[in-house]
Design an enzyme around this catalytic site. Sequence first.
Site, mmCIF file in Angstrom:
data_model
loop_
_atom_site.group_PDB
_atom_site.id
_atom_site.type_symbol
_atom_site.label_atom_id
_atom_site.label_comp_id
_atom_site.label_asym_id
_atom_site.label_seq_id
_atom_site.Cartn_x
_atom_site.Cartn_y
_atom_site.Cartn_z
ATOM 1 N N ASP A 37 0.862 -1.180 0.000
ATOM 2 C CA ASP A 37 0.000 0.000 0.000
ATOM 3 C C ASP A 37 0.899 1.230 0.000
ATOM 4 O O ASP A 37 2.067 1.160 0.418
ATOM 5 C CB ASP A 37 -0.902 0.011 1.239
ATOM 6 C CG ASP A 37 -2.160 0.844 1.040
ATOM 7 O OD1 ASP A 37 -3.239 0.264 0.832
ATOM 8 O OD2 ASP A 37 -2.044 2.091 1.081
ATOM 9 N N ASP A 60 3.659 2.584 -4.685
ATOM 10 C CA ASP A 60 2.734 3.519 -5.319
ATOM 11 C C ASP A 60 2.374 2.941 -6.680
ATOM 12 O O ASP A 60 3.215 2.870 -7.578
ATOM 13 C CB ASP A 60 3.407 4.878 -5.467
ATOM 14 C CG ASP A 60 2.523 5.919 -6.136
ATOM 15 O OD1 ASP A 60 1.374 5.588 -6.505
ATOM 16 O OD2 ASP A 60 2.988 7.063 -6.295
ATOM 17 N N VAL A 61 1.121 2.534 -6.867
ATOM 18 C CA VAL A 61 0.732 1.867 -8.115
ATOM 19 C C VAL A 61 0.755 2.804 -9.317
ATOM 20 O O VAL A 61 0.688 2.346 -10.460
ATOM 21 C CB VAL A 61 -0.655 1.197 -7.990
ATOM 22 C CG1 VAL A 61 -0.655 0.147 -6.898
ATOM 23 C CG2 VAL A 61 -1.758 2.223 -7.775
ATOM 24 N N ASN A 87 -5.326 -4.238 -6.662
ATOM 25 C CA ASN A 87 -6.529 -3.826 -5.947
ATOM 26 C C ASN A 87 -6.608 -2.326 -5.720
ATOM 27 O O ASN A 87 -7.696 -1.777 -5.598
ATOM 28 C CB ASN A 87 -6.589 -4.546 -4.596
ATOM 29 C CG ASN A 87 -7.712 -4.042 -3.729
ATOM 30 O OD1 ASN A 87 -8.884 -4.345 -3.942
ATOM 31 N ND2 ASN A 87 -7.366 -3.234 -2.723
ATOM 32 N N TYR A 151 -13.632 8.089 -13.782
ATOM 33 C CA TYR A 151 -13.585 6.809 -13.063
ATOM 34 C C TYR A 151 -14.171 5.697 -13.929
ATOM 35 O O TYR A 151 -13.564 4.633 -14.101
ATOM 36 C CB TYR A 151 -14.373 6.968 -11.766
ATOM 37 C CG TYR A 151 -14.426 5.762 -10.869
ATOM 38 C CD1 TYR A 151 -13.316 5.355 -10.143
ATOM 39 C CD2 TYR A 151 -15.615 5.044 -10.710
ATOM 40 C CE1 TYR A 151 -13.367 4.262 -9.284
ATOM 41 C CE2 TYR A 151 -15.681 3.950 -9.864
ATOM 42 C CZ TYR A 151 -14.563 3.559 -9.152
ATOM 43 O OH TYR A 151 -14.624 2.478 -8.315
ATOM 44 N N LYS A 155 -12.067 2.533 -15.531
ATOM 45 C CA LYS A 155 -12.408 1.181 -15.101
ATOM 46 C C LYS A 155 -12.799 0.303 -16.288
ATOM 47 O O LYS A 155 -12.468 -0.890 -16.331
ATOM 48 C CB LYS A 155 -13.555 1.235 -14.078
ATOM 49 C CG LYS A 155 -13.157 1.859 -12.742
ATOM 50 C CD LYS A 155 -12.195 0.987 -11.977
ATOM 51 C CE LYS A 155 -11.957 1.495 -10.561
ATOM 52 N NZ LYS A 155 -11.076 0.601 -9.776
ATOM 53 N N THR A 186 -16.244 0.090 2.988
ATOM 54 C CA THR A 186 -14.817 0.394 3.047
ATOM 55 C C THR A 186 -14.620 1.887 3.286
ATOM 56 O O THR A 186 -15.551 2.684 3.136
ATOM 57 C CB THR A 186 -14.124 0.029 1.723
ATOM 58 O OG1 THR A 186 -14.635 0.904 0.693
ATOM 59 C CG2 THR A 186 -14.363 -1.425 1.351
#
Length: 262
Positions: A37, A60-61, A87, A151, A155, A186
Site C-alpha cells: 500500500d 505507489d501503483v 486492488n 472513473y 475502469k 470500506t
Amino acid sequence: MRIEGSVAVVTGAASGIGKAIAEQLSLAGARGVVVSDIDAEGAEKVAAGIGENALAVRADVADEASIQALVERARERFGDVDLFVSNAGLTVTGSFDAPDEDWKRAMIVNMMSHVYAARAVLPAMLEKGRGHLLQTIAACGVLTAFGAAPYSVAKQGAVAFAEYLAVEYGDRGIGVSCLLPQAVNTPMLAASVSSNEQLALLKENSEVLEPEEVAKAALAGIEENRMHIFTHRGSADSFRLRADDADKWVAQMRAIRSGGRP
C-alpha cells in the site's frame, strides 16, 4: 489457480477489500502474502496481523518503478509471484468537463496500474506456464458510474485490458479475473458520501457488502479461473441487458439516475 501454497502480492491492502483479500489468502493457505500500500504503516499493521508468511512493502501503483521494486521484494522473500492482485484504486468524479489532471489521475491509478503489474510479473509467469492476475475494478467497469466519467472510463479500460490478456495468454497458463463489486463497506465508500447520515441511508437502501464477503468471492473466482467475478445481486443481469439491448439498458440507467425505478 490453486491458492494453497501460492505466493501472492496485493496492492491497496492496508484497508478495505485489499486487506480482506490478503487475510483470506493467508487463511486459504498461501505460502507468502505481500501486503502493499502507499500507506506503509497501514500495510505493516495488516502484515503483522497475518503473521510470518506476510511481508509489508510500500508501493505507489501510479509509479511503474515502484511496482517493479515491489515484485522484486516479493521474489527475494518468497520466490516467484503466482498471483498479483491489482486492488489499489481511487474514485475520480466529474463529467466531460473534468480537468485533464483528474482524467490523467483516474487513468494512471485505475487502468495503467494494471498494465504496470502485468509488465512486472507476466514474463516470469509465462516462462513457468502458470500465474493469475486479479484486477479489482468495480461493476462500473462493465456498466457505468453516475457522476464519475473519468472513473467509469478508466475502469472500463481496465476490463478491456484484462480481457485482452485473457484472450492473448490464457492458452499459456495465465488466468485473469476482474473483481466487479458495487457498494462495499470500506473507507472509500465512506469518503464518497458527504455525511454519516448519507452513509447510513445508503446502507439501509442498497446492498452494501462487507470486505470479507467480497474477498471470499474473489478467491472462489480465482480458483475457478472466472473472467468476471460479480459480487452483488443484479450486476450480472444489468451486464447481460447492456449486451442484449443497449437502448433498454441506457433507459433503465437513466431512470435509476433520476431517482425512479427501471
